[in-house]
Design an enzyme around this catalytic site. Structure first.
Site, PDB file in Angstrom:
ATOM      1  N   LEU A  92       1.028  -1.229   0.038  1.00 36.72           N
ATOM      2  CA  LEU A  92       0.001   0.008   0.121  1.00 36.72           C
ATOM      3  C   LEU A  92       1.096   1.496   0.215  1.00 36.72           C
ATOM      4  CD1 LEU A  92      -2.666   1.400   0.381  1.00 36.72           C
ATOM      5  CD2 LEU A  92      -2.401   1.303   2.785  1.00 36.72           C
ATOM      6  N   GLY A 150       2.286   7.982   2.280  1.00 38.76           N
ATOM      7  CA  GLY A 150       2.141   7.188   3.506  1.00 38.76           C
ATOM      8  C   GLY A 150       0.831   7.192   4.111  1.00 38.76           C
ATOM      9  N   ASP A 199      -8.899  -1.054  10.297  1.00 42.88           N
ATOM     10  CA  ASP A 199      -9.471  -1.097  11.470  1.00 42.88           C
ATOM     11  C   ASP A 199      -9.661  -2.313  12.282  1.00 42.88           C
ATOM     12  OD1 ASP A 199     -10.430   1.661  11.062  1.00 42.88           O
ATOM     13  OD2 ASP A 199     -12.313   1.115  10.444  1.00 42.88           O
ATOM     14  N   GLN A 252      10.568   0.881  46.616  1.00 44.69           N
ATOM     15  CA  GLN A 252       9.411   1.389  45.998  1.00 44.69           C
ATOM     16  C   GLN A 252       9.446   2.041  44.864  1.00 44.69           C
ATOM     17  OE1 GLN A 252       7.103   3.781  48.777  1.00 44.69           O
ATOM     18  NE2 GLN A 252       6.120   2.302  49.726  1.00 44.69           N
ATOM     19  N   ILE A 272      15.347  -0.583  34.860  1.00 40.19           N
ATOM     20  CA  ILE A 272      15.434  -1.411  35.874  1.00 40.19           C
ATOM     21  C   ILE A 272      16.473  -2.064  35.551  1.00 40.19           C
ATOM     22  CG2 ILE A 272      14.255  -3.335  36.957  1.00 40.19           C
ATOM     23  CD1 ILE A 272      11.653  -1.931  36.458  1.00 40.19           C
ATOM     24  N   GLY A 287      19.283  -1.359  34.203  1.00 41.36           N
ATOM     25  CA  GLY A 287      20.528  -0.665  34.105  1.00 41.36           C
ATOM     26  C   GLY A 287      21.204  -0.694  32.674  1.00 41.36           C
ATOM     27  N   GLU A 298       0.843   0.112  10.954  1.00 42.83           N
ATOM     28  CA  GLU A 298      -0.597   0.149  10.830  1.00 42.83           C
ATOM     29  C   GLU A 298      -1.160   1.450  11.082  1.00 42.83           C
ATOM     30  OE1 GLU A 298      -2.479  -2.690  10.522  1.00 42.83           O
ATOM     31  OE2 GLU A 298      -1.268  -4.187  11.065  1.00 42.83           O
ATOM     32  N   THR A 320       0.190   5.587  11.841  1.00 46.47           N
ATOM     33  CA  THR A 320       0.600   6.005  13.062  1.00 46.47           C
ATOM     34  C   THR A 320      -0.209   6.306  14.213  1.00 46.47           C
ATOM     35  OG1 THR A 320       0.602   8.394  12.207  1.00 46.47           O
ATOM     36  CG2 THR A 320       2.294   7.327  11.597  1.00 46.47           C
TER      37      THR A 320
END
Lengths: 155, 379
Positions: B127, B133, B242, B281, B339, B341, B365, B367
């Site tokens: 397409l 685009g 869709d 935490q 997390i 690093g 699919e 933007t």
């Protein structure tokens, strides 16, 4: 996203065929509010549904999908069949459209001087409509004018 | 009445795909990511053996006949294993979509069983063009009919599965001025004269999904290979999009889940300041938030797929699912890398690949900007 212009064409075709939203919705098996949302472009119409509508309103699918400026000045196809796919229909002047427009343009008593901002805005809005939309406006204005003539005895 | 429990068949499907993914895909994921232009058919073969390479093909044509809800479950698992493999599957679904929706019986019998065969048959969806685009109305690939045969000229870009597909679903226009109304869809069997593969696109992520330019020069297509009624291709395309967007959301959820699970495990094993970092935490709240967002995105995907399966209005829900899935994929992979690093930044660390794969999810699919425009148009 294109669905607003599809909806506008759908509304014009429905009105041209003389159906109310309720009547067409009943024929295609959806609710009036769904059809109203299709016409406003607020809900995407899916292919199968548009195919049903096209058949009922006797229009080719392309009629609903053409860009707004493509419809301008384009003759209405009554057969429901467009031209050859490889060579689209030529964009000719719509004589019936001209015939509808001329009486308004030639209406006497109009101020031919410089246009006010309101008049310019109205003109811009009018020009942005499709030919069928413009005819609706002309018919409405003509009716309104005739009513005023009836009330005030002027014209 | 909402029901959030999966059926026994859906639970079984998840088990099946987890087993295939663990045994046949996960062990080669790094190779797939680092591979050259040569397409590795092993993952496609594994899926084809389970009739899951194009799971939406109806049973009447030899397919697995999965509904969109079940397909989303499958794609979440594949997304969590290798988003490149998931993209190959979604492209097959995309290419088959217009045929399933509007193809003739002859087209269905000719092309759909191919994608349901135990051999890995692929399909492509052409397409996008260099100058068209998000604005597909600017499409310039031209189709002209001469004596019942169509001649197509133009260039398509970012064609996933291009050049290795058994057929390609191509969109072209008969009249660029006529925009949407001039659009037509064609089925191009592989090897059709005039169809050439151009540049192979070297991508940052989803590297297993081979992506190329396709060049059509006087490509001849028989009239019987036109998909759907004249003038309906634009709506066919939008409907395919869709539906596909909900599935793209599922792939995003899969990527996010994989990053989250990896980071969660790591945070419970990795000790700093004398205790697992999960006990901080800053880490556990990040993971708690991610889990909430992943679940939210999953529910949007499920809702969109449920609407599709029940033939209800799914456009807005599908765009929402795509946005949510892609955003959570990007957020989860970025948080997971924080997390982990420095270890997460190394080549070979799964999170590094997940982060690269996640990046494309807001572009593919349609933007996310386009998704917002779709949603806004319905407000």
């Amino acid at each position: 996203m294109g669905y607003k212009s599809i909806g506008r064409q759908l509304q014009l075709a429905r009105e041209e065929a003389g159906y109310s939203q309720e009547q067409l919705a009943a024929k295609i098996g959806c609710s009036q509010s769904t059809l109203s949302n299709y016409e406003k472009g607020k809900r995407r119409i899916y292919l199968a549904q548009l195919e049903k509508i096209a058949e009922i309103l006797n229009k080719p699918i392309e009629y609903f999908l053409r860009p707004a400026d493509y419809h301008r000045g384009e003759p209405e196809s009554q057969s429901g069949e467009p031209g050859n796919q490889s060579s689209p229909a030529p964009k000719k002047k719509d004589t019936s459209y001209q015939a509808n427009l001329l009486p308004i343009l030639n209406m006497p008593g109009e101020d031919q001087g410089e246009k006010t901002a309101l008049e310019q805005n109205l003109l811009r809005l009018f020009q942005s409509l499709s030919p069928a939309g413009q005819i609706l406006v002309i018919n409405f204005v003509t009716w309104l004018k005739e009513r005023e003539v009836g009330c005030n005895g002027e014209f | 009445m909402a029901n959030f429990s999966l059926s026994p068949a859906q639970e079984q499907l998840i088990e099946e795909i987890r087993q295939v993914a663990a045994e046949r895909i996960a062990p080669v994921v790094r190779e797939l990511d680092e591979g050259d232009d040569h397409f590795d058919f092993r993952p496609a073969q594994a899926l084809a053996e389970h009739n899951l390479l194009t799971p939406t093909i109806p049973r009447a044509y030899g397919g697995r006949g999965l509904d969109y809800f079940s397909t989303a479950l499958l794609l979440e698992e594949l997304g969590a294993t290798c988003a490149g493999v998931a993209t190959v599957v979604t492209t097959n679904i995309h290419a088959a979509g217009p045929v399933i929706l509007a193809g003739t019986e002859h087209q269905k019998k000719t092309f759909l069983p191919l994608l349901a065969s135990p051999e890995p048959h692929l399909a492509a969806f052409a397409l996008t063009e260099p100058e068209a685009g998000s604005d597909i109305g600017a499409m310039s690939a031209l189709a002209a009919c001469e004596g019942g045969v169509w001649k197509i000229n133009g260039v398509k870009d970012f064609v996933i599965n291009g050049g290795i597909a058994h057929f390609t679903t191509v969109f072209a226009t008969t009249d660029p001025q006529n925009k949407r109304a001039g659009m037509m869809a064609f089925l191009l069997p592989s090897g059709v004269p005039g169809l050439k593969v151009g540049a192979v696109r070297n991508k940052m992520g989803i590297r297993y999904a081979r992506t190329v330019q396709l060049i059509m020069k006087d490509t001849l297509v028989q009239d019987e290979l036109v998909i759907g009624r004249k003038g309906g291709a634009y709506l066919l395309l939008m409907q395919t999009f869709d539906r596909g967007r909900a599935l793209a959301g599922a792939v995003g959820v899969g990527i996010a889940r994989a990053a989250f699970e990896f980071a969660l495990r790591y945070s419970k094993e990795r000790r700093q300041f004398g205790r697992p970092i999960f006990s901080q935490q800053a880490i556990s709240f990040t993971l708690a938030e991610l889990q909430t967002k992943i679940e939210s995105a999953r529910l949007l995907v499920w809702k969109a797929c449920w609407l599709i399966d029940n033939d209800l209005d799914y456009t807005m829900a599908s765009s929402m699912a795509k946005i949510a899935g892609s955003q959570v994929a990007q957020e989860a992979t970025a948080a997971a890398m924080d997390i982990l690093g420095g270890r997460g930044y190394l080549k070979g660390c799964p999170v590094e690949k997940l982060l690269r794969d996640a990046r494309v999810m807001s572009l593919i699919e349609g933007t996310n900007h386009i998704q917002k425009a779709v949603i806004a148009s319905q407000l």
